[in-house]
Design a protein around this motif. Structure first.
Motif, PDB file in Angstrom:
ATOM      1  N   GLY A  32       0.786  -1.221   0.000  1.00  0.00           N
ATOM      2  CA  GLY A  32       0.000   0.000   0.000  1.00  0.00           C
ATOM      3  C   GLY A  32       0.819   1.271   0.000  1.00  0.00           C
ATOM      4  N   ASP A  33       2.133   1.151   0.167  1.00  0.00           N
ATOM      5  CA  ASP A  33       2.997   2.332   0.125  1.00  0.00           C
ATOM      6  C   ASP A  33       3.052   2.924  -1.281  1.00  0.00           C
ATOM      7  N   VAL A  34       3.144   4.250  -1.344  1.00  0.00           N
ATOM      8  CA  VAL A  34       3.563   4.927  -2.566  1.00  0.00           C
ATOM      9  C   VAL A  34       4.841   5.679  -2.199  1.00  0.00           C
ATOM     10  N   VAL A  35       5.975   5.128  -2.638  1.00  0.00           N
ATOM     11  CA  VAL A  35       7.281   5.685  -2.302  1.00  0.00           C
ATOM     12  C   VAL A  35       7.832   6.393  -3.535  1.00  0.00           C
ATOM     13  N   CYS A  36       8.061   7.686  -3.421  1.00  0.00           N
ATOM     14  CA  CYS A  36       8.659   8.442  -4.526  1.00  0.00           C
ATOM     15  C   CYS A  36      10.140   8.655  -4.254  1.00  0.00           C
ATOM     16  N   LEU A  37      10.960   8.342  -5.248  1.00  0.00           N
ATOM     17  CA  LEU A  37      12.403   8.532  -5.170  1.00  0.00           C
ATOM     18  C   LEU A  37      12.759   9.759  -5.993  1.00  0.00           C
ATOM     19  N   ILE A  38      13.363  10.751  -5.345  1.00  0.00           N
ATOM     20  CA  ILE A  38      13.759  11.953  -6.060  1.00  0.00           C
ATOM     21  C   ILE A  38      15.234  12.228  -5.810  1.00  0.00           C
ATOM     22  N   GLY A  39      15.813  13.051  -6.677  1.00  0.00           N
ATOM     23  CA  GLY A  39      17.222  13.391  -6.539  1.00  0.00           C
ATOM     24  C   GLY A  39      17.773  13.861  -7.865  1.00  0.00           C
ATOM     25  N   PRO A  40      18.980  14.406  -7.867  1.00  0.00           N
ATOM     26  CA  PRO A  40      19.574  14.905  -9.112  1.00  0.00           C
ATOM     27  C   PRO A  40      19.849  13.774 -10.096  1.00  0.00           C
ATOM     28  N   GLY A 202       5.071  17.852  -7.592  1.00  0.00           N
ATOM     29  CA  GLY A 202       3.670  17.963  -7.206  1.00  0.00           C
ATOM     30  C   GLY A 202       3.038  16.606  -6.968  1.00  0.00           C
ATOM     31  N   PHE A 203       3.360  15.647  -7.837  1.00  0.00           N
ATOM     32  CA  PHE A 203       2.849  14.285  -7.669  1.00  0.00           C
ATOM     33  C   PHE A 203       3.387  13.679  -6.376  1.00  0.00           C
ATOM     34  N   ALA A 204       4.689  13.832  -6.131  1.00  0.00           N
ATOM     35  CA  ALA A 204       5.286  13.269  -4.918  1.00  0.00           C
ATOM     36  C   ALA A 204       4.649  13.873  -3.668  1.00  0.00           C
ATOM     37  N   ARG A 205       4.404  15.156  -3.697  1.00  0.00           N
ATOM     38  CA  ARG A 205       3.820  15.844  -2.544  1.00  0.00           C
ATOM     39  C   ARG A 205       2.385  15.389  -2.302  1.00  0.00           C
ATOM     40  N   ASN A 209       3.146   8.507   0.162  1.00  0.00           N
ATOM     41  CA  ASN A 209       3.092   8.555   1.627  1.00  0.00           C
ATOM     42  C   ASN A 209       4.507   8.642   2.202  1.00  0.00           C
ATOM     43  N   ARG A 210       5.536   8.366   1.343  1.00  0.00           N
ATOM     44  CA  ARG A 210       6.928   8.558   1.736  1.00  0.00           C
ATOM     45  C   ARG A 210       7.719   9.052   0.541  1.00  0.00           C
ATOM     46  N   VAL A 211       8.614  10.001   0.809  1.00  0.00           N
ATOM     47  CA  VAL A 211       9.500  10.505  -0.239  1.00  0.00           C
ATOM     48  C   VAL A 211      10.939  10.271   0.217  1.00  0.00           C
ATOM     49  N   ASN A 223      11.067  10.886   4.400  1.00  0.00           N
ATOM     50  CA  ASN A 223      10.049  11.414   5.303  1.00  0.00           C
ATOM     51  C   ASN A 223       8.698  11.427   4.596  1.00  0.00           C
ATOM     52  N   ALA A 224       7.642  11.692   5.369  1.00  0.00           N
ATOM     53  CA  ALA A 224       6.335  11.948   4.784  1.00  0.00           C
ATOM     54  C   ALA A 224       6.399  13.248   4.000  1.00  0.00           C
ATOM     55  N   PRO A 225       5.614  13.364   2.922  1.00  0.00           N
ATOM     56  CA  PRO A 225       5.706  14.557   2.070  1.00  0.00           C
ATOM     57  C   PRO A 225       5.539  15.870   2.823  1.00  0.00           C
ATOM     58  N   SER A 226       4.645  15.907   3.803  1.00  0.00           N
ATOM     59  CA  SER A 226       4.393  17.157   4.524  1.00  0.00           C
ATOM     60  C   SER A 226       5.656  17.672   5.189  1.00  0.00           C
ATOM     61  N   GLU A 227       6.433  16.768   5.763  1.00  0.00           N
ATOM     62  CA  GLU A 227       7.693  17.160   6.412  1.00  0.00           C
ATOM     63  C   GLU A 227       8.822  17.291   5.401  1.00  0.00           C
ATOM     64  N   PHE A 228       8.855  16.384   4.445  1.00  0.00           N
ATOM     65  CA  PHE A 228       9.946  16.323   3.475  1.00  0.00           C
ATOM     66  C   PHE A 228      10.094  17.647   2.732  1.00  0.00           C
ATOM     67  N   PHE A 229       8.963  18.190   2.268  1.00  0.00           N
ATOM     68  CA  PHE A 229       9.019  19.383   1.425  1.00  0.00           C
ATOM     69  C   PHE A 229       9.026  20.684   2.223  1.00  0.00           C
TER      70      PHE A 229
END
Length: 245
Positions: A32-40, A202-205, A209-211, A223-229
């Protein structure tokens, strides 16, 4: 079953010749997780994703999928890949097959699903992504956004336990990005487990549920998007977000 551990990555490293691309990283992904991986660019995001189903072989470490260490050489990785849908930047549809043929070939050949059942399920999924009227078209007749939606449906036709997305909108014209992200949002609402490499903040935010932030082959912050961003802890993430937001 939501919340139960689906993938457990332990101390994963990957080298290409003398270049260390992933450096001893660990991550748990629950059902059930939606984990977004971001970075350069070049940080190791796509390599990590491809290691999850062994399209890239890890140099060291363990990847447990549904309790099995799929890095072991005696594991039949093809059986596990059938439960891991993968969507790439490029659509990789068979150009000589219709949309419906593209969707049904894998369930029929790999899962012994009969044609009538495979076609009925494929058409039901095409309906959900707004492409039921294109079932008999060839891929060349479709826009990039439509082809990517078909590629997502093709993965879903195998009824996977997790969907892996490797920058699925990066090859699309800007006006087509939204239609693909909309399909992915719907999947998230249906509690499909998803691991997404993306530049779409925007999608990740909104959907994750985790970025997770990768830089130089390391997981720097999660972290959770609310804290991460809004409240990044590391200087590296703060600098990255200042450039992309």
């Amino acid at each position: 079953m939501e919340g139960k551990k689906l993938i457990e990555v332990k101390n994963l490293s990957k080298k290409f010749h003398d270049k260390q691309v992933l450096k001893d990283i660990s991550l748990n992904i629950n059902r059930g997780d939606v984990v977004c991986l971001i970075g350069p660019s070049g940080s190791g995001k796509s390599t990590f994703l491809r290691c999850l189903n062994r399209l890239e072989e890890a140099s060291s470490g363990e990847i447990f999928f549904e309790g099995t260490d799929i890095c072991k050489q005696d594991v039949n990785i093809d059986l596990h890949r059938r439960k891991m849908g993968m969507v790439f930047q490029q659509f990789n549809l068979f150009p000589h097959m219709t949309v419906l043929q593209n969707l049904t070939i894998a369930p029929m050949k790999l899962q012994d699903v009969d044609r009538e059942e495979a076609e009925a399920y494929a058409l039901s999924l095409l309906e959900k992504v707004g492409l039921a009227d294109r079932a008999d078209e060839f891929p060349a007749k479709l826009s990039g956004g439509q082809q990517q939606r078909v590629a997502i449906v093709r993965a879903l036709c195998m009824k996977p336990d997790v969907m892996l997305f490797d920058e699925p909108t990066s090859a699309l014209d800007p006006e087509m990005v939204g239609e693909v992200l909309s399909v992915m949002k719907d999947l998230a609402e249906q509690k499909m487990t998803m691991v997404v490499v993306t530049h779409e903040m925007g999608f990740a935010r909104e959907v994750a549920n985790r970025v997770v932030f990768l830089d130089e082959g390391e997981f720097v912050e999660e972290n959770a998007p609310s804290e991460f961003f809004t409240n990044p802890r590391s200087d590296r993430l703060r600098l990255f977000l200042s450039k992309v937001l």
